[in-house]
Write a protein that holds these residues in place. Sequence first.
Motif, mmCIF file in Angstrom:
data_model
loop_
_atom_site.group_PDB
_atom_site.id
_atom_site.type_symbol
_atom_site.label_atom_id
_atom_site.label_comp_id
_atom_site.label_asym_id
_atom_site.label_seq_id
_atom_site.Cartn_x
_atom_site.Cartn_y
_atom_site.Cartn_z
ATOM 1 N N ALA A 91 -5.750 18.923 -9.628
ATOM 2 C CA ALA A 91 -5.156 19.796 -8.859
ATOM 3 C C ALA A 91 -3.768 20.205 -9.235
ATOM 4 O O ALA A 91 -3.143 19.614 -9.916
ATOM 5 N N GLU A 92 -3.365 21.565 -9.098
ATOM 6 C CA GLU A 92 -2.065 22.116 -9.842
ATOM 7 C C GLU A 92 -1.154 22.613 -8.622
ATOM 8 O O GLU A 92 -1.663 23.634 -7.838
ATOM 9 N N VAL A 133 0.819 -1.172 -0.065
ATOM 10 C CA VAL A 133 0.064 -0.206 0.020
ATOM 11 C C VAL A 133 0.831 1.235 0.065
ATOM 12 O O VAL A 133 1.679 1.311 0.920
ATOM 13 N N VAL A 134 0.496 2.140 -1.035
ATOM 14 C CA VAL A 134 1.185 3.487 -0.952
ATOM 15 C C VAL A 134 0.706 4.368 0.142
ATOM 16 O O VAL A 134 -0.585 4.422 -0.002
ATOM 17 N N THR A 135 1.226 4.936 0.986
ATOM 18 C CA THR A 135 0.712 5.563 2.253
ATOM 19 C C THR A 135 1.193 7.032 2.250
ATOM 20 O O THR A 135 2.398 7.378 1.675
ATOM 21 N N THR A 136 0.228 8.032 2.548
ATOM 22 C CA THR A 136 0.580 9.443 2.718
ATOM 23 C C THR A 136 0.498 10.021 3.813
ATOM 24 O O THR A 136 -0.490 9.576 4.806
ATOM 25 N N LYS A 137 0.883 10.897 4.290
ATOM 26 C CA LYS A 137 0.675 11.970 5.284
ATOM 27 C C LYS A 137 -0.636 12.796 5.020
ATOM 28 O O LYS A 137 -0.195 13.773 4.475
ATOM 29 N N ARG A 146 0.448 19.073 -12.567
ATOM 30 C CA ARG A 146 -1.176 18.985 -12.323
ATOM 31 C C ARG A 146 -1.408 17.408 -12.432
ATOM 32 O O ARG A 146 -0.968 16.521 -13.177
ATOM 33 N N ILE A 147 -2.189 17.128 -11.477
ATOM 34 C CA ILE A 147 -2.644 15.916 -11.214
ATOM 35 C C ILE A 147 -4.248 15.827 -11.442
ATOM 36 O O ILE A 147 -5.028 16.412 -10.732
ATOM 37 N N TRP A 148 -4.740 15.114 -12.445
ATOM 38 C CA TRP A 148 -6.073 14.829 -13.063
ATOM 39 C C TRP A 148 -6.754 13.653 -12.019
ATOM 40 O O TRP A 148 -6.021 12.672 -12.425
ATOM 41 N N SER A 161 -5.874 14.677 -4.936
ATOM 42 C CA SER A 161 -5.060 15.156 -6.059
ATOM 43 C C SER A 161 -4.302 16.414 -5.627
ATOM 44 O O SER A 161 -3.134 16.525 -6.121
ATOM 45 N N GLU A 162 -4.722 17.156 -4.442
ATOM 46 C CA GLU A 162 -3.867 18.186 -4.093
ATOM 47 C C GLU A 162 -2.617 17.696 -3.642
ATOM 48 O O GLU A 162 -1.659 18.115 -3.838
ATOM 49 N N LEU A 163 -2.805 16.699 -2.674
ATOM 50 C CA LEU A 163 -1.614 16.191 -2.012
ATOM 51 C C LEU A 163 -0.493 15.444 -3.134
ATOM 52 O O LEU A 163 0.602 15.734 -2.821
ATOM 53 N N LEU A 164 -1.150 14.723 -3.798
ATOM 54 C CA LEU A 164 -0.431 13.925 -4.809
ATOM 55 C C LEU A 164 0.524 14.874 -5.700
ATOM 56 O O LEU A 164 1.402 14.453 -6.145
ATOM 57 N N SER A 165 -0.333 15.876 -6.095
ATOM 58 C CA SER A 165 0.227 16.900 -6.741
ATOM 59 C C SER A 165 1.767 17.190 -6.691
ATOM 60 O O SER A 165 2.801 17.506 -7.077
ATOM 61 N N GLU A 166 1.950 17.787 -5.090
ATOM 62 C CA GLU A 166 2.874 18.284 -4.622
ATOM 63 C C GLU A 166 3.885 17.064 -4.154
ATOM 64 O O GLU A 166 5.186 17.293 -4.530
ATOM 65 N N ARG A 167 3.314 15.966 -3.890
ATOM 66 C CA ARG A 167 4.456 14.761 -3.439
ATOM 67 C C ARG A 167 4.845 14.223 -4.682
ATOM 68 O O ARG A 167 6.168 13.860 -4.925
ATOM 69 N N ILE A 168 4.190 13.993 -5.946
ATOM 70 C CA ILE A 168 4.955 13.658 -7.040
ATOM 71 C C ILE A 168 5.949 14.672 -7.657
ATOM 72 O O ILE A 168 7.011 14.218 -8.237
#
Length: 134
Positions: A130-131, A84-88, A121-123, A93-100
């Motif tokens: 989110a950008e 499982v990929v976990t995030t804080k 930008r994560i669609w 999409s907002e969180l993933l845009s910065e993380r990536i």
Amino acid sequence: MSIRIYKEVYFEASHRLLHYEGKCFRLHGHQWRAELWVEGDIDADSQILVDYNMIKKVIDRYDHEVILNEEDPMVPCISNFQEVVTTKGDPTSELLSERIAREVEEECSKYGIAARVAKCRIWESTTCFAEWTP
């Protein structure tokens, strides 16, 4: 010479929003679309800023994965069957845009490439994204 490149990558992944009241609280999947604008100085020898495949490899870490908040009670259960990929925080999409964006920059730094992500930008669907910009 400073230049900006663009890379678009699609990936399939499921997620849920633990702290959200609505249908996205339930585990569900998307065909995500990542768009990255990377800028910096090109290499004098290769005339390349960043290998497009390197950007794709970073984003492919999410392909066909379950992405959950590290506090989600589903993490230990699903982890019995697959990684499982976990995030804080909730994997929006907002969180993933910065993380990536940060992961791409870390990968560049690891190889001594002087490049930064100008925009990510994560669609999450065909109508919303989110950008992140630094």
